[in-house]
Design a protein around this motif. Structure first.
Motif, PDB file in Angstrom:
ATOM      1  N   PRO A  58       0.637  -1.054   0.202  1.00  8.63           N
ATOM      2  CA  PRO A  58      -0.082   0.116  -0.831  1.00  8.63           C
ATOM      3  C   PRO A  58       1.198   1.025  -0.063  1.00  8.63           C
ATOM      4  N   TRP A  59       0.238   2.339  -0.447  1.00  6.53           N
ATOM      5  CA  TRP A  59       0.620   3.804  -0.588  1.00  6.53           C
ATOM      6  C   TRP A  59       2.468   3.538  -1.086  1.00  6.53           C
ATOM      7  N   GLU A  60       3.322   4.207   0.190  1.00 10.19           N
ATOM      8  CA  GLU A  60       4.681   4.468   0.035  1.00 10.19           C
ATOM      9  C   GLU A  60       5.518   2.989  -0.214  1.00 10.19           C
ATOM     10  N   LEU A  61       4.959   2.349   0.096  1.00 10.65           N
ATOM     11  CA  LEU A  61       5.412   1.143   0.424  1.00 10.65           C
ATOM     12  C   LEU A  61       5.638   0.694  -1.196  1.00 10.65           C
ATOM     13  N   LYS A  62       5.541   0.651  -2.364  1.00 11.87           N
ATOM     14  CA  LYS A  62       5.703   0.504  -2.788  1.00 11.87           C
ATOM     15  C   LYS A  62       7.221   0.280  -4.100  1.00 11.87           C
TER      16      LYS A  62
END
Length: 368
Positions: free
Chosen positions: A276-280
């Motif tokens: 999710p979100w910045e983890l990509k």
């Protein structure tokens, strides 16, 4: 006068020993973006001279500590997390984006700038004592690990367990740290009353891979030993093969389940990687540093499991994915569970009938 030579370019992002993230990108709520420029001094610093990120813990006075959810794919409705951020530094941790709410980075900040809820036991006591409190098992460690290394000093998880044991409140614990063995003097008596289950996360048996994926968590073989110690003490223990990362650690699924069962685990579960979100971006950066030759393949399989995207938040599929590769993982897991006789993690029922609400803290103390 001779012209100065052009400044060398900034060094590429590099891994930090003992840390999962390599960089510290701004969170999604930040309106300002920082861009580094080399003034000529940075390039003169050798890698082994560069300061390593240090762990800093800030005390937090929480107003409430029990969080509630009604997500259909989560087995518990109540949770307590003694810490914000996690020193384990697992690069795949789905909780990393939560650090953005603190105006901190989901990258290195998440594993180095931690918050400890020092009044956790006090607030938890008050919440459990409320007249309208409806009892259901509390999960400790739903977001960040309750037995991460800083727990040795702060002992907040220990304080929560002492309170839950005092009022006979059921709970589950999720960890990947052998420090859980420290609290056997609380867990064993609670287990005899049907009040506790411990879930140990083991997603690989490869120590070298684990050291890069989850650098400050206990080594896989040490977690297997912790499962044995818990089981020998009579504590119901399960294993979570989580997260499974296609083309990276999925090959170890059956071996993890076999060793965990031999050690005494009797329930099992698994999830696939969620980004999710910045983890990509953080996970892609990690792949480029640690597994560049298979990075494209890993992301291709992951996208196949998420409808062509890096992540799909659909409740029906976010934990296990969808598609051919997802189906293969599910069949492998089910076959291994049948072979060893595992039950599903959700199937253990904890006793809620023993609960006695704690007394509210009083400045006058107690006579009886």
């Amino acid at each position: 006068m001779d012209e100065l030579p052009p400044s060398p370019s900034l060094p590429a992002v590099r891994a930090h020993k003992g840390r999962g993230a390599a960089s510290n990108p701004e969170g999604r709520f930040e309106s300002i973006r920082h861009h580094a420029e080399d003034d000529g001094w940075q390039s003169a610093l050798l890698d082994d001279e560069a300061p390593r990120p240090q762990t800093c813990v800030t005390e937090e006075r929480a107003k409430s500590v029990i969080t509630r959810n009604d997500s259909p794919d989560i087995a518990f409705s109540q949770a307590v997390n003694p810490y914000r951020g996690c020193e384990h530094g697992c690069i795949y941790c789905f909780a990393r984006p939560s650090h953005s709410y603190l105006n901190l980075s989901p990258g290195l900040d998440f594993e180095t700038k931690l918050r400890a809820k020092t009044n956790l036991a006090e607030v938890l006591r008050a919440e459990l004592a409320k007249p309208g409190y409806k009892i259901s098992p509390i999960n400790i460690g739903s977001n960040t690990d309750p037995y991460q290394p800083v727990e040795k000093k702060w002992r907040l998880t220990r304080a929560a367990l002492e309170l839950l044991a005092e009022c006979h409140h059921p709970c589950t614990l999720v960890t990947k740290n052998a420090l859980v063995e420290r609290d056997l003097d609380l867990l064993a008596p609670m287990a005899r009353e049907g009040l506790v289950q411990v879930l140990v996360s083991v997603n690989s048996l490869d120590n070298r891979l684990a050291a890069r994926l989850e650098p400050r968590a206990s080594a896989p073989h040490r977690r297997i030993k912790a499962i044995r110690t818990l089981a020998d003490a009579g504590v119901p223990v399960g294993v979570l093969v989580a997260p499974i990362i296609p083309a990276l650690n999925d090959k170890d699924m059956e071996a993890v389940l076999a060793q965990a069962f031999a050690a005494g685990a009797r329930s099992a579960g698994y999830t696939t990687l969620r980004l999710p979100w910045e983890l990509k971006a953080l996970f892609r950066e990690w792949l480029a540093l640690h597994a560049p030759q298979r990075a494209e393949h890993v992301m291709s399989l992951l996208q196949q499991m998420n409808g062509g995207r890096d992540y799909d938040s659909n409740f029906a599929t976010r934990m296990h994915g969808a598609g051919v590769f997802s189906d293969l993982l599910r069949k492998r897991f089910e076959l291994a569970c049948r072979k060893h006789g595992f039950t599903r993690v959700r199937e253990l029922i904890l006793d809620t009938s023993r609960f006695v609400p704690p007394r509210k803290a009083s400045p006058q103390g107690e006579l009886f």
